[in-house]
Motif scaffolding. Structure first.
Motif, PDB file in Angstrom:
ATOM      1  N   PRO A 185       0.789  -1.231   0.000  1.00 32.69           N
ATOM      2  CA  PRO A 185       0.000   0.000   0.000  1.00 32.69           C
ATOM      3  C   PRO A 185       0.823   1.284   0.000  1.00 32.69           C
ATOM      4  O   PRO A 185       0.243   2.367  -0.113  1.00 32.69           O
ATOM      5  N   TRP A 207      -7.326  -2.000   4.990  1.00 32.38           N
ATOM      6  CA  TRP A 207      -5.864  -2.012   5.205  1.00 32.38           C
ATOM      7  C   TRP A 207      -5.483  -3.067   6.249  1.00 32.38           C
ATOM      8  O   TRP A 207      -4.501  -3.781   6.078  1.00 32.38           O
ATOM      9  N   PRO A 215      -3.837   2.737   7.185  1.00 29.71           N
ATOM     10  CA  PRO A 215      -3.601   3.753   6.148  1.00 29.71           C
ATOM     11  C   PRO A 215      -2.878   4.950   6.741  1.00 29.71           C
ATOM     12  O   PRO A 215      -3.154   5.357   7.877  1.00 29.71           O
TER      13      PRO A 215
END
Length: 298
Positions: A185, A207, A215
């Protein structure tokens, strides 16, 4: 024993707080406190233990609630039905998340409406709000994403929804094939995020489940309705996490693109909750059964 005191007691037991019970009953908090203390004096036993956040029922309180609540609910139902009502037409009061209620639950009830059922819906974004209203008798059924803790409420699983990480094609084009899968990510850190709340519940869950992390970015757009989140994502405002049922048509039309295809996607479970003892009312039992059957295809 005064039925008004019992009604207040059951509302506090279901709400778990004098403050929430007062709001549901339309009373002041001191009035609720006085009524509970009066009932405790009459019974000679404490019914609640006061905590920093709300109250916890004692053993006596739990026993009284389980014995009294079904009878109080039945009395309310008799009053609402009307003793001389022979039409059989009843009104169903339904609470639930705005998008799921609007796009799934209400359309599923359309055949019952055509047969004479009246429906009144309330959009309750939070589970706690929906369950408190249900416990207080404001709703007949509530759709939630968490099981009720009270034994006076009964829940049935409706369906699981898959969450999808999406963005408009112009954003998706910045990612090469397999980049997100290989680099993680971090490649999305500078992307604007669209969410329903500042706490970013959907993105954070995605996430945590998929990337085993949190995040790093804050939300660029907050819109408290997933339909608005989808429209913003389609317009190119940034990435979003959406339930597949909501964004499937946009995915098929190419208006948004799924950025990732994890082997185990995040899921959220929807539940249909009712007060125990209310399935004796035909309109509630039928609506409950109808929604449960419709959910098989959801």
């Amino acid at each position: 024993m005064d039925l008004a005191l019992l009604r207040t007691f059951v509302t506090v037991h279901r709400a778990g707080s004098f403050t929430r019970a007062a709001a549901l009953l339309g009373l002041s908090q001191p009035a609720v406190t006085w009524q509970i203390r009066t009932l405790e004096r009459q019974l000679g036993r404490p019914l609640f233990l006061r905590r920093a956040r709300g109250v916890t029922p004692t053993t006596m309180g739990d026993e009284l609630a389980h014995r009294a609540a079904p009878h109080l609910d039945a009395l309310v139902d008799i009053v609402e039905a009307g003793l001389d009502d022979t039409s059989g037409a009843r009104t169903l009061h339904l609470a639930g998340p705005p998008e799921f209620t609007a796009l799934r639950a209400l359309p599923a009830l359309a055949p019952l409406v055509a047969q004479g059922l009246a429906v009144r819906s309330v959009f309750a974004p939070g589970t706690e709000e929906a369950l408190a209203g249900l416990a207080a008798g404001h709703h007949d059924l509530a759709i939630t994403t968490a099981r009720p803790r009270s034994g006076l409420l009964a829940s049935t699983t409706l369906c699981d929804e898959e969450h999808v990480l999406v963005a408009a094609p112009r954003w998706a084009g910045r990612l090469g094939p397999g980049v997100l899968r290989h680099k993680g990510p971090a490649v999305l850190e500078q992307w604007p995020v669209i969410e329903v709340h500042e706490s970013m519940p959907l993105v954070s869950q995605y996430w945590a489940t998929v990337f085993d992390g949190r995040p790093s970015a804050s939300a660029a757009v907050i819109a408290p309705d997933l339909r608005a989140v989808l429209e913003c994502a389609t317009a190119g405002a940034g990435l979003a996490v959406l339930p597949r049922y909501l964004c499937q048509s946009a995915l098929e039309r190419g208006e948004v693109v799924a950025l990732h295809d994890p082997p185990v996607p995040p899921l959220r479970t929807y539940l249909l909750v009712a007060r125990t003892g209310t399935f004796g009312l035909p309109h509630i039992a039928r609506a409950h059964e109808w929604l449960a059957r419709a959910a098989v295809d959801w």
